[in-house]
Design an enzyme around this catalytic site. Structure first.
Site, PDB file in Angstrom:
ATOM      1  N   ASP A   1       0.839  -1.201   0.000  1.00  0.00           N
ATOM      2  CA  ASP A   1       0.000   0.000   0.000  1.00  0.00           C
ATOM      3  C   ASP A   1       0.878   1.257   0.000  1.00  0.00           C
ATOM      4  O   ASP A   1       0.603   2.229  -0.710  1.00  0.00           O
ATOM      5  CB  ASP A   1      -0.916  -0.029   1.222  1.00  0.00           C
ATOM      6  CG  ASP A   1      -1.653  -1.351   1.332  1.00  0.00           C
ATOM      7  OD1 ASP A   1      -2.413  -1.673   0.408  1.00  0.00           O
ATOM      8  OD2 ASP A   1      -1.443  -2.086   2.322  1.00  0.00           O
TER       9      ASP A   1
ATOM     10  N   HIS B   1      -4.666  -3.293   6.466  1.00  0.00           N
ATOM     11  CA  HIS B   1      -4.446  -3.572   5.049  1.00  0.00           C
ATOM     12  C   HIS B   1      -5.780  -4.024   4.462  1.00  0.00           C
ATOM     13  O   HIS B   1      -6.060  -5.207   4.323  1.00  0.00           O
ATOM     14  CB  HIS B   1      -3.383  -4.655   4.847  1.00  0.00           C
ATOM     15  CG  HIS B   1      -3.363  -5.169   3.428  1.00  0.00           C
ATOM     16  ND1 HIS B   1      -2.944  -4.392   2.377  1.00  0.00           N
ATOM     17  CD2 HIS B   1      -3.759  -6.347   2.893  1.00  0.00           C
ATOM     18  CE1 HIS B   1      -3.081  -5.084   1.252  1.00  0.00           C
ATOM     19  NE2 HIS B   1      -3.576  -6.267   1.542  1.00  0.00           N
TER      20      HIS B   1
HETATM   21  P1  NAX Z   1      -2.323 -18.258  -3.811  1.00  0.00           P
HETATM   22  O1  NAX Z   1      -3.666 -18.839  -3.524  1.00  0.00           O
HETATM   23  O2  NAX Z   1      -1.799 -18.240  -5.191  1.00  0.00           O
HETATM   24  O3  NAX Z   1      -1.235 -19.011  -2.926  1.00  0.00           O
HETATM   25  C1  NAX Z   1      -1.435 -19.292  -1.571  1.00  0.00           C
HETATM   26  C2  NAX Z   1      -0.696 -20.575  -1.277  1.00  0.00           C
HETATM   27  O4  NAX Z   1      -0.783 -20.807   0.122  1.00  0.00           O
HETATM   28  C3  NAX Z   1      -1.294 -21.795  -1.973  1.00  0.00           C
HETATM   29  O5  NAX Z   1      -0.279 -22.434  -2.727  1.00  0.00           O
HETATM   30  C4  NAX Z   1      -1.776 -22.661  -0.819  1.00  0.00           C
HETATM   31  O6  NAX Z   1      -1.607 -24.046  -1.064  1.00  0.00           O
HETATM   32  C5  NAX Z   1      -0.865 -22.189   0.308  1.00  0.00           C
HETATM   33  N1  NAX Z   1      -1.371 -22.482   1.640  1.00  0.00           N
HETATM   34  C6  NAX Z   1      -2.652 -22.504   2.086  1.00  0.00           C
HETATM   35  N2  NAX Z   1      -2.702 -22.881   3.359  1.00  0.00           N
HETATM   36  C7  NAX Z   1      -1.441 -23.089   3.763  1.00  0.00           C
HETATM   37  C8  NAX Z   1      -0.846 -23.507   4.969  1.00  0.00           C
HETATM   38  N3  NAX Z   1      -1.602 -23.800   6.038  1.00  0.00           N
HETATM   39  N4  NAX Z   1       0.480 -23.623   5.033  1.00  0.00           N
HETATM   40  C9  NAX Z   1       1.242 -23.353   3.955  1.00  0.00           C
HETATM   41  N5  NAX Z   1       0.753 -22.967   2.771  1.00  0.00           N
HETATM   42  C10 NAX Z   1      -0.577 -22.831   2.678  1.00  0.00           C
HETATM   43  O7  NAX Z   1      -2.347 -16.804  -3.180  1.00  0.00           O
HETATM   44  P2  NAX Z   1      -1.353 -15.581  -3.440  1.00  0.00           P
HETATM   45  O8  NAX Z   1      -1.842 -14.803  -4.571  1.00  0.00           O
HETATM   46  O9  NAX Z   1       0.044 -16.076  -3.438  1.00  0.00           O
HETATM   47  O10 NAX Z   1      -1.637 -14.720  -2.118  1.00  0.00           O
HETATM   48  C11 NAX Z   1      -1.277 -15.165  -0.839  1.00  0.00           C
HETATM   49  C12 NAX Z   1      -1.910 -14.289   0.210  1.00  0.00           C
HETATM   50  O11 NAX Z   1      -1.428 -12.959   0.127  1.00  0.00           O
HETATM   51  C13 NAX Z   1      -3.427 -14.189   0.126  1.00  0.00           C
HETATM   52  O12 NAX Z   1      -3.973 -14.285   1.427  1.00  0.00           O
HETATM   53  C14 NAX Z   1      -3.636 -12.809  -0.425  1.00  0.00           C
HETATM   54  O13 NAX Z   1      -4.906 -12.287  -0.064  1.00  0.00           O
HETATM   55  C15 NAX Z   1      -2.519 -12.073   0.250  1.00  0.00           C
HETATM   56  N6  NAX Z   1      -2.148 -10.771  -0.312  1.00  0.00           N
HETATM   57  C16 NAX Z   1      -1.692  -9.828   0.542  1.00  0.00           C
HETATM   58  C17 NAX Z   1      -1.261  -8.590   0.117  1.00  0.00           C
HETATM   59  C18 NAX Z   1      -0.739  -7.592   1.089  1.00  0.00           C
HETATM   60  O14 NAX Z   1      -0.386  -6.515   0.653  1.00  0.00           O
HETATM   61  N7  NAX Z   1      -0.675  -7.834   2.399  1.00  0.00           N
HETATM   62  C19 NAX Z   1      -1.355  -8.209  -1.306  1.00  0.00           C
HETATM   63  C20 NAX Z   1      -1.392  -9.399  -2.228  1.00  0.00           C
HETATM   64  C21 NAX Z   1      -2.264 -10.519  -1.748  1.00  0.00           C
HETATM   65  O15 NAX Z   1      -3.609 -10.207  -2.012  1.00  0.00           O
END
Ligand code: NAX
Length: 327
Positions: free
Chosen positions: A158, A186
């Site tokens: 952000d 956020h």
């Molecule tokens: P993806 O769904 O592509 O990847 C997430 C990965 O986490 C998947 O491969 C899944 O298998 C894995 N996972 C789920 N549970 C798990 C666990 N218990 N232990 C280990 N791995 C696990 O999501 P992606 O686009 O990479 O985003 C990841 C996270 O970042 C989401 O929650 C998303 O909302 C968040 N974001 C945060 C942002 C920020 O600025 N703070 C911005 C970008 C993003 O939206």
């Protein structure tokens, strides 16, 4: 210190992971210091993660000292100096906020407990997975032996978005913009504040000279940027989130430059009237792996209202996870 920096990353086979791991391995956080990657995924994603590891191998990164992968947090977090908690449960169709909080609660209670048991004494934990602030609160609450100051949630994306929007509006270089602040959660309630920011040493709000642009264009553009990217790309921000995750960790470990600060969501000590104990974004300076909230900024009525609204949302989330027994 000697030896590689052990960096644990969760959700390593996800979209952000696919960008983040290569940045870390090429030195975006630790520079020339070798890094060891310790990658956590859920069982069904381990095969995909093996493919990512093959690609990391194929880069022949000079400072990549080793890679461990697995689905057991107690193994993967073992000895971690830095843990980047990216993996989280996205909101599925028909999922209510309570369902989302409890699904993520299960992940972040377990990961907090595992970090508490096996992470290095100097561990720093950055939470990117959403709802990031509250996930950080849950992990910290489940890691009683790790100081709460070692947990932060990512608002650097952000912050970077705000700098980029301000640069585009004023024609300034991003490097001329200092002292940007993101306050609060956020989420769409976040408050990007340019009243203390500087453009080449001049007050940014004065340079802009247009309160309507700040209120009606700048703030909503930054706060809703994530949704705009989903609209355009058909997928949520990933490379920019990875880049911000690296920026945040690098600055936390190595310090902020003189005359500037960054935004990090950290546990509130009550500064600026933010309820103590909430993980809320503040302007912070960092040094030797520690952060300090910048003190003494004047908050006018406009800013007060925006900060209070975002903090109220954080307090609601905290109440919800307290009721769910997660903290
Ligand atoms: P993806 O769904 O592509 O990847 C997430 C990965 O986490 C998947 O491969 C899944 O298998 C894995 N996972 C789920 N549970 C798990 C666990 N218990 N232990 C280990 N791995 C696990 O999501 P992606 O686009 O990479 O985003 C990841 C996270 O970042 C989401 O929650 C998303 O909302 C968040 N974001 C945060 C942002 C920020 O600025 N703070 C911005 C970008 C993003 O939206």
């Amino acid at each position: 210190s000697s030896g590689p920096l052990k960096v644990a990353v969760t959700g390593a086979a996800g979209q952000i992971g696919y960008s983040l791991l290569f940045r870390i391995a090429s030195g975006a956080i630790a520079g020339d210091r070798p890094v060891e990657l310790r990658l956590l995924e859920i069982e069904p994603a381990l095969k995909a993660l093996e493919g990512v590891v093959m690609e990391l191998d194929d880069c022949a990164f000079p400072n990549l000292a080793g890679i461990e992968i697995g689905s057991d947090p107690e193994k993967i977090f073992d000895g971690a100096n830095l843990a980047l908690l990216v993996g989280a449960r996205p909101r599925g169709p028909g999922m209510e906020r309570g369902d989302l909080l409890s699904a993520n609660g299960a992940i972040f209670t377990a990961q907090g407990q595992a970090l508490n048991k096996v992470a290095a004494d100097d561990v720093r934990i950055g939470v990117t997975g959403n709802p990031a602030n509250t996930n950080a609160l849950i992990a910290a609450s489940n890691a009683p032996d790790i100081p709460k100051e070692r947990f932060s949630a990512l608002t650097r994306l952000d912050h970077n978005r705000a700098i980029s929007q301000l640069a585009a509006k004023t024609g300034a270089k991003v490097t001329d913009i200092k002292k940007m602040t993101i306050w609060g959660n956020h989420s769409a309630t976040q408050y990007p504040d340019i009243f203390h920011a500087e453009i080449a040493g001049r007050n940014a709000a004065e340079v802009v000279g247009d309160q309507a642009w700040i209120a009606d264009t700048f703030i909503p553009t930054v706060a809703k940027r994530g949704a705009a990217i989903i609209d355009a790309r058909g997928a949520s921000s990933a490379a920019s989130a990875a880049s911000a995750t690296c920026d945040a960790a690098r600055d936390w470990l190595n310090g902020t430059p003189e005359g500037d600060w960054v935004s990090m969501a950290v546990v509130s000590d009550g500064s600026y009237g933010v309820q103590e104990g909430l993980v809320s974004s503040f302007p912070v300076t960092t040094r030797d792996g520690n952060w300090e909230i910048v003190q003494g900024l004047e908050i006018d009525e406009f800013s007060r209202g925006k900060i209070d609204a975002s903090v109220a949302e954080l307090a609601d989330e905290k109440n919800a996870v307290t009721e769910l027994g997660l903290i």
